[in-house]
Write a protein that holds these residues in place. Structure first.
Motif, mmCIF file in Angstrom:
data_model
loop_
_atom_site.group_PDB
_atom_site.id
_atom_site.type_symbol
_atom_site.label_atom_id
_atom_site.label_comp_id
_atom_site.label_asym_id
_atom_site.label_seq_id
_atom_site.Cartn_x
_atom_site.Cartn_y
_atom_site.Cartn_z
ATOM 1 N N PHE A 218 0.816 -1.214 0.000
ATOM 2 C CA PHE A 218 0.000 0.000 0.000
ATOM 3 C C PHE A 218 0.852 1.267 0.000
ATOM 4 O O PHE A 218 0.407 2.307 -0.470
ATOM 5 N N GLY A 219 2.065 1.198 0.516
ATOM 6 C CA GLY A 219 2.935 2.365 0.499
ATOM 7 C C GLY A 219 3.305 2.788 -0.906
ATOM 8 O O GLY A 219 3.419 3.977 -1.198
ATOM 9 N N LYS B 42 1.413 12.041 -7.123
ATOM 10 C CA LYS B 42 2.403 12.922 -7.752
ATOM 11 C C LYS B 42 1.898 13.474 -9.084
ATOM 12 O O LYS B 42 2.171 14.623 -9.418
ATOM 13 N N ASN B 43 1.145 12.669 -9.851
ATOM 14 C CA ASN B 43 0.569 13.152 -11.111
ATOM 15 C C ASN B 43 -0.452 14.262 -10.891
ATOM 16 O O ASN B 43 -0.729 15.032 -11.803
ATOM 17 N N ALA B 44 -1.009 14.351 -9.694
ATOM 18 C CA ALA B 44 -1.946 15.425 -9.359
ATOM 19 C C ALA B 44 -1.207 16.683 -8.911
ATOM 20 O O ALA B 44 -1.843 17.675 -8.533
ATOM 21 N N GLY B 45 0.133 16.642 -8.932
ATOM 22 C CA GLY B 45 0.919 17.812 -8.535
ATOM 23 C C GLY B 45 1.069 17.956 -7.035
ATOM 24 O O GLY B 45 1.317 19.047 -6.530
ATOM 25 N N ILE B 46 0.926 16.840 -6.317
ATOM 26 C CA ILE B 46 0.963 16.846 -4.860
ATOM 27 C C ILE B 46 2.126 15.961 -4.398
ATOM 28 O O ILE B 46 2.345 14.887 -4.953
ATOM 29 N N ARG B 47 2.852 16.433 -3.402
ATOM 30 C CA ARG B 47 3.943 15.617 -2.840
ATOM 31 C C ARG B 47 3.348 14.439 -2.070
ATOM 32 O O ARG B 47 2.329 14.582 -1.388
ATOM 33 N N PHE B 48 4.011 13.287 -2.181
ATOM 34 C CA PHE B 48 3.537 12.083 -1.496
ATOM 35 C C PHE B 48 4.676 11.485 -0.687
ATOM 36 O O PHE B 48 5.784 11.316 -1.186
ATOM 37 N N ASN B 49 4.403 11.207 0.563
ATOM 38 C CA ASN B 49 5.358 10.540 1.439
ATOM 39 C C ASN B 49 4.650 9.382 2.111
ATOM 40 O O ASN B 49 3.451 9.465 2.403
ATOM 41 N N HIS B 50 5.387 8.333 2.360
ATOM 42 C CA HIS B 50 4.838 7.268 3.205
ATOM 43 C C HIS B 50 5.933 6.773 4.124
ATOM 44 O O HIS B 50 7.113 6.763 3.774
ATOM 45 N N ILE C 12 0.494 14.924 0.779
ATOM 46 C CA ILE C 12 -0.279 13.842 1.388
ATOM 47 C C ILE C 12 0.731 12.871 1.984
ATOM 48 O O ILE C 12 1.701 12.495 1.329
ATOM 49 N N ASN C 13 0.497 12.502 3.230
ATOM 50 C CA ASN C 13 1.379 11.564 3.912
ATOM 51 C C ASN C 13 0.579 10.327 4.304
ATOM 52 O O ASN C 13 -0.472 10.438 4.931
ATOM 53 N N LEU C 14 1.085 9.166 3.912
ATOM 54 C CA LEU C 14 0.495 7.879 4.273
ATOM 55 C C LEU C 14 1.391 7.264 5.333
ATOM 56 O O LEU C 14 2.584 7.063 5.102
ATOM 57 N N GLN C 15 0.828 6.993 6.493
ATOM 58 C CA GLN C 15 1.612 6.505 7.618
ATOM 59 C C GLN C 15 1.031 5.186 8.128
ATOM 60 O O GLN C 15 -0.181 5.028 8.218
ATOM 61 N N PHE C 16 1.933 4.276 8.456
ATOM 62 C CA PHE C 16 1.568 2.988 9.037
ATOM 63 C C PHE C 16 2.202 2.921 10.420
ATOM 64 O O PHE C 16 3.381 3.234 10.579
ATOM 65 N N LEU C 17 1.435 2.493 11.404
ATOM 66 C CA LEU C 17 1.904 2.478 12.780
ATOM 67 C C LEU C 17 1.370 1.234 13.485
ATOM 68 O O LEU C 17 0.156 0.991 13.475
ATOM 69 N N VAL C 18 2.258 0.459 14.061
ATOM 70 C CA VAL C 18 1.813 -0.644 14.908
ATOM 71 C C VAL C 18 1.628 -0.074 16.297
ATOM 72 O O VAL C 18 2.557 0.494 16.888
#
Length: 161
Positions: free
Chosen positions: A13-14, A22-30, A73-79
Motif C-alpha cells: 500500500f505504500g 504525484k501526477n496530481a501535482g501533490i507531494r507524497f510521502n509514506h 499527502i502523507n500515508l503513515q503505518f503504525l503498529v
C-alpha cells in the motif's frame, strides 16, 4: 480474506498510490513505525486486499480532491499494540468541526449545495467505514479548516496461522 504480514501490507500500500498523487501535482510521502521485534502473536492482518484497497483509494482520492497542487499527502503505518493504524494526512482545505462526526454517514456532503458534477456521491467514506467495520477495525477523522485532514483506520493484528 487472506493473511498479509505487516511488512507486506506496508510495501504494497505504500507504493500503490505514489504515482497518482504525484501526477496530481501533490507531494507524497509514506512511512512506517513498526517496533522491532514484533510480538509473535500480532504480526499479520487478515484482510480482503481488494476491499482494503478500496478504503485507501476512497481516502486518498478525497485527499487529492481537497489538497491544492504543491500540497502534500502523507500515508503513515503504525503498529500500536495489537493494531495496525493507517493514517492519510493532507494539508488541504480541511473539514469543518461540525461536519467531522458525519463524514462517514451515507450521502453526507459538507456542502449541501454541491451537486454530483462538482463532487462525489457522498458514499466513499461510508463504504470505507463499512469495510473497516467488517474487518473488525475502526475509522475516524481529525481536521482543522485550512490546515488539512487526517483520516485514520485501524485493523486488528493476529498471529500467523
Amino acid at each position: 480474506m487472506q493473511e498479509m504480514s505487516i511488512e507486506e501490507f506496508v510495501v504494497y500500500f505504500g507504493d500503490r498510490y505514489e504515482l497518482e498523487v504525484k501526477n496530481a501535482g501533490i507531494r507524497f510521502n509514506h512511512n512506517a513505525y513498526i517496533p522491532m521485534p514484533l510480538e509473535r502473536n500480532i504480526s499479520v492482518v487478515l484482510i480482503d486486499i481488494d476491499r482494503i484497497d478500496q478504503v485507501l483509494t476512497n481516502i486518498i482520492y478525497n485527499a487529492i480532491k481537497h489538497t491544492p497542487k504543491g500540497g502534500s499527502i502523507n500515508l503513515q503505518f503504525l503498529v500500536d499494540g495489537p493494531t495496525l493504524v493507517v493514517r492519510v494526512r493532507d494539508n488541504g482545505s480541511g473539514i469543518e468541526g461540525h461536519d467531522v462526526p458525519f463524514i462517514f454517514d451515507r450521502f453526507y456532503k459538507k456542502s449541501k449545495s454541491r451537486n454530483t458534477s462538482e463532487g462525489g456521491s457522498g458514499l466513499g467514506l461510508s463504504i470505507a467505514k463499512e469495510i473497516v467495520d467488517y474487518h473488525g477495525g475502526n475509522i475516524w477523522a481529525e481536521s482543522q479548516v485550512g490546515q488539512g485532514a487526517c483520516i485514520s483506520f485501524m485493523l486488528p493484528l493476529r498471529p500467523p496461522m
